[in-house]
Scaffold this motif. Structure first.
Motif, PDB file in Angstrom:
ATOM      1  N   ASP A  92      30.549  76.912 -30.665  1.00  0.00           N
ATOM      2  CA  ASP A  92      31.221  77.912 -31.531  1.00  0.00           C
ATOM      3  C   ASP A  92      31.348  77.450 -33.015  1.00  0.00           C
ATOM      4  OD1 ASP A  92      32.097  79.396 -29.524  1.00  0.00           O
ATOM      5  OD2 ASP A  92      34.061  78.674 -29.060  1.00  0.00           O
ATOM      6  N   LEU A  93      30.722  76.243 -33.265  1.00  0.00           N
ATOM      7  CA  LEU A  93      30.483  75.537 -34.596  1.00  0.00           C
ATOM      8  C   LEU A  93      29.398  76.462 -35.160  1.00  0.00           C
ATOM      9  CD1 LEU A  93      31.601  71.875 -34.372  1.00  0.00           C
ATOM     10  CD2 LEU A  93      32.830  73.653 -35.599  1.00  0.00           C
ATOM     11  N   ASN A  94      28.623  76.887 -34.558  1.00  0.00           N
ATOM     12  CA  ASN A  94      27.122  77.585 -35.121  1.00  0.00           C
ATOM     13  C   ASN A  94      26.332  76.695 -36.108  1.00  0.00           C
ATOM     14  OD1 ASN A  94      27.724  79.905 -33.526  1.00  0.00           O
ATOM     15  ND2 ASN A  94      29.577  80.631 -34.998  1.00  0.00           N
ATOM     16  N   GLN A  95      26.582  75.401 -35.757  1.00  0.00           N
ATOM     17  CA  GLN A  95      25.522  74.455 -36.350  1.00  0.00           C
ATOM     18  C   GLN A  95      24.118  74.291 -35.924  1.00  0.00           C
ATOM     19  OE1 GLN A  95      26.390  72.758 -39.315  1.00  0.00           O
ATOM     20  NE2 GLN A  95      28.390  74.058 -39.342  1.00  0.00           N
ATOM     21  N   ASP A  96      23.191  74.835 -36.580  1.00  0.00           N
ATOM     22  CA  ASP A  96      21.924  74.705 -36.220  1.00  0.00           C
ATOM     23  C   ASP A  96      21.354  73.551 -35.224  1.00  0.00           C
ATOM     24  OD1 ASP A  96      21.564  77.321 -36.945  1.00  0.00           O
ATOM     25  OD2 ASP A  96      20.552  77.042 -38.907  1.00  0.00           O
ATOM     26  N   ASP A  97      21.904  72.240 -36.068  1.00  0.00           N
ATOM     27  CA  ASP A  97      21.149  70.927 -35.714  1.00  0.00           C
ATOM     28  C   ASP A  97      22.235  70.850 -33.928  1.00  0.00           C
ATOM     29  OD1 ASP A  97      23.731  70.978 -36.836  1.00  0.00           O
ATOM     30  OD2 ASP A  97      23.493  68.727 -37.480  1.00  0.00           O
TER      31      ASP A  97
ATOM     32  N   LEU B 264      27.398  81.904 -22.677  1.00  0.00           N
ATOM     33  CA  LEU B 264      26.306  81.992 -23.541  1.00  0.00           C
ATOM     34  C   LEU B 264      25.765  83.459 -23.721  1.00  0.00           C
ATOM     35  CD1 LEU B 264      24.468  78.980 -21.816  1.00  0.00           C
ATOM     36  CD2 LEU B 264      25.791  79.009 -24.137  1.00  0.00           C
ATOM     37  N   GLU B 265      25.559  84.321 -22.589  1.00  0.00           N
ATOM     38  CA  GLU B 265      25.029  85.836 -22.992  1.00  0.00           C
ATOM     39  C   GLU B 265      26.038  86.381 -23.966  1.00  0.00           C
ATOM     40  OE1 GLU B 265      22.695  87.365 -21.747  1.00  0.00           O
ATOM     41  OE2 GLU B 265      21.746  85.779 -20.563  1.00  0.00           O
ATOM     42  N   GLU B 266      27.210  86.227 -23.995  1.00  0.00           N
ATOM     43  CA  GLU B 266      28.033  86.937 -24.892  1.00  0.00           C
ATOM     44  C   GLU B 266      27.818  86.262 -26.289  1.00  0.00           C
ATOM     45  OE1 GLU B 266      30.195  89.435 -24.967  1.00  0.00           O
ATOM     46  OE2 GLU B 266      29.454  89.617 -22.666  1.00  0.00           O
ATOM     47  N   LYS B 267      27.760  84.934 -26.503  1.00  0.00           N
ATOM     48  CA  LYS B 267      27.470  84.266 -27.625  1.00  0.00           C
ATOM     49  C   LYS B 267      26.166  84.522 -28.417  1.00  0.00           C
ATOM     50  CE  LYS B 267      29.128  81.306 -30.486  1.00  0.00           C
ATOM     51  NZ  LYS B 267      30.275  81.501 -31.550  1.00  0.00           N
ATOM     52  N   ALA B 268      25.130  84.987 -27.488  1.00  0.00           N
ATOM     53  CA  ALA B 268      24.003  85.283 -28.036  1.00  0.00           C
ATOM     54  C   ALA B 268      23.775  86.525 -28.686  1.00  0.00           C
ATOM     55  CB  ALA B 268      22.717  85.435 -26.973  1.00  0.00           C
ATOM     56  N   LYS B 269      24.795  87.483 -28.573  1.00  0.00           N
ATOM     57  CA  LYS B 269      24.973  88.680 -29.400  1.00  0.00           C
ATOM     58  C   LYS B 269      25.363  88.470 -30.771  1.00  0.00           C
ATOM     59  CE  LYS B 269      26.289  91.264 -25.125  1.00  0.00           C
ATOM     60  NZ  LYS B 269      27.441  91.806 -24.373  1.00  0.00           N
ATOM     61  N   GLN B 270      26.151  87.051 -30.974  1.00  0.00           N
ATOM     62  CA  GLN B 270      26.675  86.907 -32.256  1.00  0.00           C
ATOM     63  C   GLN B 270      25.710  85.784 -33.066  1.00  0.00           C
ATOM     64  OE1 GLN B 270      30.593  85.439 -31.455  1.00  0.00           O
ATOM     65  NE2 GLN B 270      31.033  87.160 -30.131  1.00  0.00           N
ATOM     66  N   ASN B 271      24.907  84.824 -32.150  1.00  0.00           N
ATOM     67  CA  ASN B 271      24.062  83.931 -32.916  1.00  0.00           C
ATOM     68  C   ASN B 271      22.793  84.359 -32.387  1.00  0.00           C
ATOM     69  OD1 ASN B 271      22.886  81.237 -33.267  1.00  0.00           O
ATOM     70  ND2 ASN B 271      24.663  80.411 -33.421  1.00  0.00           N
ATOM     71  N   ASN B 272      21.931  84.453 -33.594  1.00  0.00           N
ATOM     72  CA  ASN B 272      20.381  84.878 -33.388  1.00  0.00           C
ATOM     73  C   ASN B 272      19.828  83.719 -32.874  1.00  0.00           C
ATOM     74  OD1 ASN B 272      21.012  87.534 -34.328  1.00  0.00           O
ATOM     75  ND2 ASN B 272      20.429  86.759 -36.454  1.00  0.00           N
ATOM     76  N   LYS B 273      20.051  82.417 -33.331  1.00  0.00           N
ATOM     77  CA  LYS B 273      19.197  81.009 -32.659  1.00  0.00           C
ATOM     78  C   LYS B 273      19.529  81.063 -31.240  1.00  0.00           C
ATOM     79  CE  LYS B 273      17.888  76.672 -33.978  1.00  0.00           C
ATOM     80  NZ  LYS B 273      17.824  75.778 -35.205  1.00  0.00           N
ATOM     81  N   ILE B 274      20.748  81.286 -30.827  1.00  0.00           N
ATOM     82  CA  ILE B 274      20.954  81.237 -29.258  1.00  0.00           C
ATOM     83  C   ILE B 274      20.328  82.215 -28.667  1.00  0.00           C
ATOM     84  CG2 ILE B 274      22.953  81.239 -27.599  1.00  0.00           C
ATOM     85  CD1 ILE B 274      24.977  79.949 -29.714  1.00  0.00           C
TER      86      ILE B 274
END
Length: 606
Positions: free
Chosen positions: A401-406, A445-455
């Motif tokens: 949830d932090l959406n940090q790329d690293d 993860l499927e729901e998070k992918a809708k908000q995070n392009n990298k995921i």
């Protein structure tokens, strides 16, 4: 269980009758039935006045508390009277407690004065024994804690004059009741007022002494548990009110901030106390602080977790260490299981609390110490431990949830989370306990992918994941997610209000059952007694009435669509008549279907 109505009505008090007898002694009072509640309630002042006039009774009360015998000789003097006297002194009777420290205003005889001066010392003499009876220690603690509550500063004043009191208390710190006394002396939550000295330095010195004792006697589990309970009480959330209202408590907390020491003790002893203390220390870093010069509450936005950096590297590896303090057990599948243990469970919760601080440096250090790999290992190893799965789920979600790329790179690429789920969420493992966790995290993860392009990129470029979602995850969701009859049992709207789609769904289900009963009409007739079959049309009539009311409301609101609404009403009425006729002509509402015919209907039902 009976309710005592007598306490709401005035009546002759038993204590009054006893005290009118000039030969009344302590044993006569304590032997009376139900006398304890009267002494602790309405008769507290009368009893205290009588005891102060006869201080030898006070002397006997203390003696009952501090004496203990190895053999049981008399139940009254060894069991009943010690319990009653501890309850009386523990009820915080102000007159009885004040009598220990100051002479009453009225004159007393010289002999009584000598007895009064020796009462407090007589009580403390209990601590001089090398070995204490645990029950008697409980009685003593109840009375002494009540004294601290009422005259805490006077207690500390006597301790300053007699250093042996603290030494005797610390000598018996392995007894839980004595540890509670030390805790009250440090916190000193007393109602005594107008006392100049607060004894802050002495209380801090006592705190440092018990921490040093914990460090050098960590082999004694009773000492570890009791000292940690004292420190936990100071740092726990139950102390928040005292923390805000008394700024001087902060130096005590600063003395406790030794995470390296407590982690080493936790790993050596495998006790949950040091872990819980570390959890409290982490949570207290984000607490509010209060200014000493005014009542303004200041939010401390700069949260410093640097004191925990030195212990981070030891946390993930110890999740995988075997707990030698627990023994294996055989589960229902006849497999020998090594328990995860309460200590490691608290270690996992400590990691969870550290991750949920959202401190990037702490999380990065934990990930570099192979935290994700350790979580993946214990999830599979302890497949039936839902507490582990819940903690791991919270940890992974907090990191993602932090959406940090690293961090995303570490989770999905370095630790290969997607393939870990694909390889273990299989048909062969469908009955294993970790499947629920993996289904839940997969949907997340499927729901998070809708908000995070990298995921989303990681998910869409993984062919195995795509096959998993299409063949397994969607199949599981189709069975577990839908509501029965597509109706949410806990809707956000009013329970008696159904939307149009839910109404259609219910009608379609009824129509489907109705059609199947029509196919079996030749098997269904009057019952053996020749009674006619009653047809139930209330549901359709009510539905028709509701629909007509809704249509009338629509006509009142949408006057501009008059002609079109009329056509719609006619069509709707025709449809309702058709449905009504269909239900009235059916045999769905017949009541006399026997078991054989019911089974045939179920077999024919599609």
């Amino acid at each position: 269980m009976f309710f005592n109505f007598a306490r709401f009505f005035t009546q002759q008090q038993q204590l009054d009758t006893l005290l009118t007898n000039p030969d009344c002694d302590l044993e006569s009072i304590l032997s009376a039935d139900g006398i304890l509640q009267e002494i602790k309630g309405l008769g507290a002042t009368k009893f205290a006045d009588h005891v102060l006039k006869h201080p030898e009774m006070y002397q006997k009360m203390i003696n009952y508390i501090i004496q203990f015998e190895d053999e049981l000789i008399d139940k009254k003097t060894q069991i009943q009277f010690p319990f009653l006297t501890s309850e009386i002194l523990g009820s915080q009777n102000q007159k009885l407690i004040d009598y220990l420290f100051e002479c009453p205003e009225e004159e007393i005889q010289f002999e009584n004065q000598q007895i009064r001066q020796g009462l407090y010392g007589q009580l403390l003499s209990f601590l001089e024994n090398d070995i204490l009876n645990v029950t008697s220690a409980g009685y003593f603690a109840k009375a002494f804690i009540a004294i601290i509550k009422k005259r805490g500063f006077d207690v500390w004043a006597t301790i300053i004059k007699n250093k042996a009191i603290l030494s005797n208390l610390i000598k018996h710190i392995d007894i839980k009741h004595i540890a509670e006394i030390i805790e009250k002396l440090i916190i000193l939550d007393t109602s005594q007022e107008n006392y100049e000295e607060k004894f802050f330095e002495e209380r801090k010195e006592l705190l440092e002494r018990i921490i040093k004792l914990l460090q050098h006697k960590s082999y004694n589990t009773e000492i570890v548990d009791n000292v940690c309970d004292i420190l936990i009480e100071i740092t726990s959330k139950s102390m928040s009110s005292l923390y805000y209202n008394n700024g001087e408590i902060i130096p005590f907390i600063d003395i406790i901030k030794k995470p390296d020491l407590f982690l080493n003790i936790a790993l050596q002893t495998q006790r949950i106390g040091p872990y819980q203390l570390l959890i409290n220390l982490v949570e207290m870093q984000s607490k509010e602080t209060k200014k000493e010069d005014d009542d303004e509450v200041v939010h401390n936005l700069e949260k410093d977790y640097s004191i925990f950096e030195s212990i981070l590297s030891e946390l993930p590896p110890n999740l995988l260490n075997q707990d030698y303090h627990t023994s294996n057990f055989v589960n229902s599948n006849r497999h020998s299981i090594q328990p995860f243990g309460l200590a490691r469970m608290h270690l996992l919760k400590l990691i969870q609390v550290l991750v949920q601080t959202n401190d990037l440096k702490i999380i990065k250090t934990l990930i570099n110490c192979r935290l994700i790999g350790a979580l993946q290992t214990i999830i599979l190893k302890y497949e039936s431990n839902n507490q582990i799965h819940a903690c791991c789920d919270k940890i992974l979600r907090a990191i993602i949830d932090l959406n940090q790329d690293d961090f995303t790179q570490d989770v999905f690429e370095n630790n290969d989370l997607l393939n870990y789920i694909v390889q273990n969420h299989t048909v062969e493992n469908i009955k294993k306990g970790f499947i629920g966790f993996m289904t839940q995290i997969s949907n997340y993860l499927e729901e998070k992918a809708k908000q995070n392009n990298k995921i989303q990129k990681f998910l869409r470029t993984n062919e195995q994941w795509q096959q998993f979602t299409e063949n397994i995850l969607n199949n599981v969701n189709s069975k577990e997610k839908p509501y029965l009859c597509n109706a949410n049992p806990r809707p956000s709207q009013e329970p008696d209000v159904l939307d149009e789609q839910e109404t259609d769904n219910i009608l379609n289900i009824l129509r489907k059952f109705n059609n199947n009963f029509q196919k079996s009409d030749k098997h269904v007739g009057n019952n053996e007694n020749g009674e006619g079959v009653q047809r139930n049309t209330e549901v359709l009539n009510e539905f028709e009435q509701d629909q007509q009311e809704d249509n009338l409301e629509e006509e009142g609101v949408q006057e501009t669509q008059g002609q079109q609404d009329q056509y719609n009403d006619d069509d709707q009425n025709d449809e309702d008549d058709k449905v009504k006729q269909e239900y009235n002509e059916s045999n769905f509402w017949k009541l006399d279907v026997n078991e054989k015919l019911a089974q045939e209907l179920l077999d024919n039902f599609e």
